[in-house]
Design a protein around this motif. Structure first.
Motif, PDB file in Angstrom:
ATOM      1  N   ASN A  43       0.949  -1.199  -0.075  1.00  0.00           N
ATOM      2  CA  ASN A  43      -0.073  -0.075   0.104  1.00  0.00           C
ATOM      3  C   ASN A  43       0.785   1.290   0.075  1.00  0.00           C
ATOM      4  OD1 ASN A  43      -2.362   1.534   0.035  1.00  0.00           O
ATOM      5  ND2 ASN A  43      -3.229   0.293   1.816  1.00  0.00           N
ATOM      6  N   LEU A  45       0.377   5.307   1.463  1.00  0.00           N
ATOM      7  CA  LEU A  45      -0.345   6.058   2.253  1.00  0.00           C
ATOM      8  C   LEU A  45       0.273   7.378   2.195  1.00  0.00           C
ATOM      9  CD1 LEU A  45      -1.063   3.516   5.217  1.00  0.00           C
ATOM     10  CD2 LEU A  45      -2.372   3.816   2.910  1.00  0.00           C
ATOM     11  N   GLU A  49      -3.904   7.943   4.390  1.00  0.00           N
ATOM     12  CA  GLU A  49      -4.985   7.820   3.349  1.00  0.00           C
ATOM     13  C   GLU A  49      -4.368   6.966   2.202  1.00  0.00           C
ATOM     14  OE1 GLU A  49      -8.259   8.280   3.792  1.00  0.00           O
ATOM     15  OE2 GLU A  49      -8.066   9.200   5.880  1.00  0.00           O
ATOM     16  N   GLU A  50      -5.090   5.954   1.680  1.00  0.00           N
ATOM     17  CA  GLU A  50      -4.384   5.189   0.460  1.00  0.00           C
ATOM     18  C   GLU A  50      -4.622   6.329  -0.625  1.00  0.00           C
ATOM     19  OE1 GLU A  50      -5.260   1.400  -2.041  1.00  0.00           O
ATOM     20  OE2 GLU A  50      -6.352   1.622  -0.064  1.00  0.00           O
ATOM     21  N   ASN A  52      -2.686   6.585  -4.799  1.00  0.00           N
ATOM     22  CA  ASN A  52      -1.905   5.933  -6.003  1.00  0.00           C
ATOM     23  C   ASN A  52      -0.463   6.885  -6.525  1.00  0.00           C
ATOM     24  OD1 ASN A  52      -2.427   7.905  -7.861  1.00  0.00           O
ATOM     25  ND2 ASN A  52      -4.458   6.936  -8.482  1.00  0.00           N
TER      26      ASN A  52
END
Length: 301
Positions: A43, A45, A49-50, A52
């Motif tokens: 992931n 972050l 918060e995730e 891209n």
């Protein structure tokens, strides 16, 4: 279950406005690693918060990269083998490998390797990891081995190796009396035509460079300190055999086996800049007993 390997940064003014992808490229996180992060359980972050890789970073953003979990290679079993650990932190291990132990399993020796010992050690520690051996040694060469605890750490060390930033020093006993106190051997090394194991100096081989310094001369052999500019398979063994001074005990390359039953070669020192702590790391390992016995026997004679 062990925590996944993570890297964290607080974004400074100089990196404000960069895409996550651009920032991570500067941190040597490869496209392959980013693909694994996206599809294999990792992931990215920002401030918890995730996001891209196309996210544009702001000053004081807190960026976290969580790498996928790793598992041991299929067929590689953990074994309860004592590990002579010289140093350990969350990123790496430095061990003193004894002679007679493979670095990784082979067809002839499928168990009892350093890799098997590492998996066993990781299992005891609750660390979900596979083996990332940065500096390998032949089965019958003793001494220091550097191990990364994660694929990305291994990647960083590989880049350092390519630029000569991981330095190793060896001690060896070469047959006969070498006349020059120090020299550099530059001779290309390639696989011997009739062997899958043996190497030789040959015109179509790969560039190989070995430096040596004579530490002492004894009855029947010369005690050497060696460093390498390249890391070809069997490089020290091949170069000394090429000079007609094979390692004592090295039956593959014509060494005398009457005094020691393995090649008299030991990696005694390694140095590098820690890829995360940025500290200079230097580790040493004294000569093992079988090599010390040869020195003591000569002194008594």
């Amino acid at each position: 279950m062990s925590q996944q390997f993570q890297m964290k940064w607080v974004i400074g003014e100089s990196n404000e406005g960069k895409l996550v992808r651009e920032f991570l490229k500067e941190k040597e996180i490869s496209r392959t690693a980013l693909t694994d992060i996206k599809f294999k359980g990792g992931n990215i972050l920002v401030n918890g918060e995730e996001v891209n890789v196309r996210y544009r970073l702001a000053w004081r953003d807190k960026l976290t990269v969580i790498f996928p979990r790793e598992s041991p290679s299929e067929g590689l079993s953990g074994e309860n083998i004592p590990l002579p650990i010289l140093y350990e932190d969350e990123y790496l291990l430095v061990v003193n490998k004894p002679a007679g132990m493979n670095t990784i399993p082979s067809r002839e020796h499928p168990v009892g390797s350093l890799a098997n010992a590492l998996i066993g050690y990781y299992q005891c520690c609750g660390l979900q990891a596979t083996t990332h051996i940065v500096t390998r040694l032949d089965r019958d060469t003793s001494g220091i081995v550097l191990i990364a605890k994660h694929r990305h750490v291994h990647h960083l060390f590989s880049l350092m190796q390519q630029s000569g930033q991981v330095k190793r020093t060896y001690e060896a006993f070469a047959e006969g009396e070498m006349q020059q106190d120090n020299d550099t051997i530059v001779a290309p090394i390639g696989r011997k035509d009739d062997s899958i194991i043996e190497r030789e100096v040959r015109k179509d081989g790969k560039y190989a460079c070995t430096h040596y310094q004579v530490l002492a001369r004894y009855n029947g052999f010369t005690h050497l300190e060696l460093t390498l500019d390249t890391g070809r398979t069997h490089q020290i063994r091949v170069h000394l055999s090429f000079l007609k001074h094979p390692l004592l005990g090295d039956d593959l390359y014509g060494g005398d086996v009457s005094q020691i039953n393995r090649q008299a070669l030991h990696c005694k020192k390694i140095s590098f800049i820690h890829p995360f702590l940025n500290d200079e790391m230097i580790f040493t390992a004294p000569l093992p007993k079988d090599m010390l016995n040869l020195l003591e026997a000569d002194l008594h004679d």
